[in-house]
Design a protein around this motif. Structure first.
Motif, mmCIF file in Angstrom:
data_model
loop_
_atom_site.group_PDB
_atom_site.id
_atom_site.type_symbol
_atom_site.label_atom_id
_atom_site.label_comp_id
_atom_site.label_asym_id
_atom_site.label_seq_id
_atom_site.Cartn_x
_atom_site.Cartn_y
_atom_site.Cartn_z
ATOM 1 N N GLY A 1 0.783 -1.227 0.000
ATOM 2 C CA GLY A 1 0.000 0.000 0.000
ATOM 3 C C GLY A 1 0.815 1.277 0.000
ATOM 4 N N ILE A 2 2.117 1.169 0.098
ATOM 5 C CA ILE A 2 2.962 2.359 0.166
ATOM 6 C C ILE A 2 3.531 2.698 -1.205
ATOM 7 N N ARG A 3 3.494 3.993 -1.499
ATOM 8 C CA ARG A 3 4.152 4.527 -2.689
ATOM 9 C C ARG A 3 5.160 5.568 -2.207
ATOM 10 N N ALA A 4 6.430 5.222 -2.338
ATOM 11 C CA ALA A 4 7.519 6.124 -1.972
ATOM 12 C C ALA A 4 8.219 6.567 -3.244
ATOM 13 N N ALA A 5 8.643 7.828 -3.269
ATOM 14 C CA ALA A 5 9.300 8.376 -4.447
ATOM 15 C C ALA A 5 10.563 9.118 -4.049
ATOM 16 N N LEU A 6 11.634 8.859 -4.789
ATOM 17 C CA LEU A 6 12.899 9.546 -4.591
ATOM 18 C C LEU A 6 12.777 10.946 -5.186
ATOM 19 N N ALA A 7 13.129 11.954 -4.406
ATOM 20 C CA ALA A 7 13.023 13.344 -4.869
ATOM 21 C C ALA A 7 14.254 14.129 -4.453
ATOM 22 N N HIS A 8 14.935 14.689 -5.440
ATOM 23 C CA HIS A 8 16.103 15.512 -5.150
ATOM 24 C C HIS A 8 15.974 16.913 -5.707
ATOM 25 N N ASP A 9 14.786 17.238 -6.203
ATOM 26 C CA ASP A 9 14.530 18.588 -6.701
ATOM 27 C C ASP A 9 13.058 18.903 -6.493
ATOM 28 N N VAL A 10 12.712 20.163 -6.595
ATOM 29 C CA VAL A 10 11.351 20.622 -6.330
ATOM 30 C C VAL A 10 10.358 19.977 -7.290
ATOM 31 N N TYR A 11 10.699 19.896 -8.558
ATOM 32 C CA TYR A 11 9.765 19.340 -9.541
ATOM 33 C C TYR A 11 9.429 17.884 -9.224
ATOM 34 N N SER A 12 10.445 17.055 -8.949
ATOM 35 C CA SER A 12 10.156 15.647 -8.652
ATOM 36 C C SER A 12 9.373 15.501 -7.351
ATOM 37 N N GLU B 1 7.124 17.678 -6.189
ATOM 38 C CA GLU B 1 5.731 18.023 -6.525
ATOM 39 C C GLU B 1 5.068 16.890 -7.294
ATOM 40 N N ARG B 2 5.775 16.333 -8.274
ATOM 41 C CA ARG B 2 5.192 15.271 -9.109
ATOM 42 C C ARG B 2 4.974 13.996 -8.306
ATOM 43 N N ALA B 3 5.811 13.746 -7.300
ATOM 44 C CA ALA B 3 5.617 12.562 -6.457
ATOM 45 C C ALA B 3 4.209 12.565 -5.883
ATOM 46 N N GLN B 4 3.749 13.725 -5.483
ATOM 47 C CA GLN B 4 2.412 13.844 -4.903
ATOM 48 C C GLN B 4 1.357 14.043 -5.991
ATOM 49 N N GLU C 1 9.326 21.202 1.376
ATOM 50 C CA GLU C 1 8.258 22.194 1.294
ATOM 51 C C GLU C 1 7.385 21.973 0.059
ATOM 52 N N ALA C 2 8.013 21.726 -1.076
ATOM 53 C CA ALA C 2 7.263 21.490 -2.317
ATOM 54 C C ALA C 2 6.373 20.259 -2.182
ATOM 55 N N TYR C 3 6.911 19.189 -1.609
ATOM 56 C CA TYR C 3 6.148 17.953 -1.431
ATOM 57 C C TYR C 3 4.942 18.156 -0.506
ATOM 58 N N ALA D 1 -4.345 15.564 -7.075
ATOM 59 C CA ALA D 1 -5.572 15.998 -7.740
ATOM 60 C C ALA D 1 -6.118 14.889 -8.640
ATOM 61 N N GLU D 2 -5.655 13.685 -8.429
ATOM 62 C CA GLU D 2 -6.067 12.509 -9.185
ATOM 63 C C GLU D 2 -5.786 12.643 -10.677
ATOM 64 N N GLY D 3 -4.771 13.426 -11.033
ATOM 65 C CA GLY D 3 -4.416 13.631 -12.432
ATOM 66 C C GLY D 3 -3.975 12.363 -13.129
ATOM 67 N N SER D 4 -3.307 11.472 -12.435
ATOM 68 C CA SER D 4 -2.860 10.195 -13.002
ATOM 69 C C SER D 4 -3.546 9.032 -12.298
#
Length: 163
Positions: free
Chosen positions: A80-91, A93-96, A121-123, A129-132
């Motif tokens: 049930g877990i979705r974890a995403a590696l993020a090293h920049d603001v864009y990734s 935001e997209r993780a969420q 902060e970005a995350y 928004a259920e976009g994907s």
């Protein structure tokens, strides 16, 4: 929002920096360790944070190790877990926004403290928004299929029965 945070010993300093940064926000931060620079195994911390999310005790999580890869792999093993590696603001935001990731992972040997604060902060400042949704639903369905099959196999090898 209730935020779980955890790290291994390689990322202890960055975890403490992010905790301090989040102390000035409206978020409640729950520290799952490690609590010193003594060696710990990152899967243990990742599983604890993942369990807290799965059980509904926290809303989101932040996991940190040397690269962010190990804690990401470990957290994603938890059903049930979705974890995403993020090293920049864009990734972050997209993780969420695209993946409804409950956890972001960071690498203390990859990202500096000021960038890490911006990534966190970005995350935390975006909501899914259920976009994907169609794509995320496929991931969830496949996971449930594997979990269900493994449960049936485990029960078949025991003295229990499944209807």
């Amino acid at each position: 929002m209730r935020i779980a945070i955890g790290s291994d010993h390689n990322a202890f300093d960055l975890k403490e920096t992010i905790k301090e940064y989040l102390a000035d926000t409206d978020h409640e931060v729950i520290d799952f360790g490690c609590h010193s620079k003594d060696a710990v195994d990152y899967p243990d911390v990742a599983f604890d944070v993942s369990a807290a999310i799965s059980e509904g005790n926290v809303d989101r999580g932040i996991l940190i190790c040397g690269t962010g890869i190990g804690v990401c792999i470990a957290a994603n093993k938890y059903p049930g877990i979705r974890a995403a590696l993020a090293h920049d603001v864009y990734s972050a935001e997209r993780a969420q926004l695209s993946n409804n990731a409950q956890i972001i992972t960071l690498g203390a040997q990859i990202i500096g403290p000021e960038v890490a604060k911006k990534v966190v902060e970005a995350y935390l400042n975006v909501s899914w928004a259920e976009g994907s949704k169609r794509k995320v639903d496929k991931i969830v369905e496949k996971e449930q299929e594997f979990v269900s099959e493994n449960f049936k196999e485990a029960v078949a090898g025991s003295n229990c029965s499944v209807n």
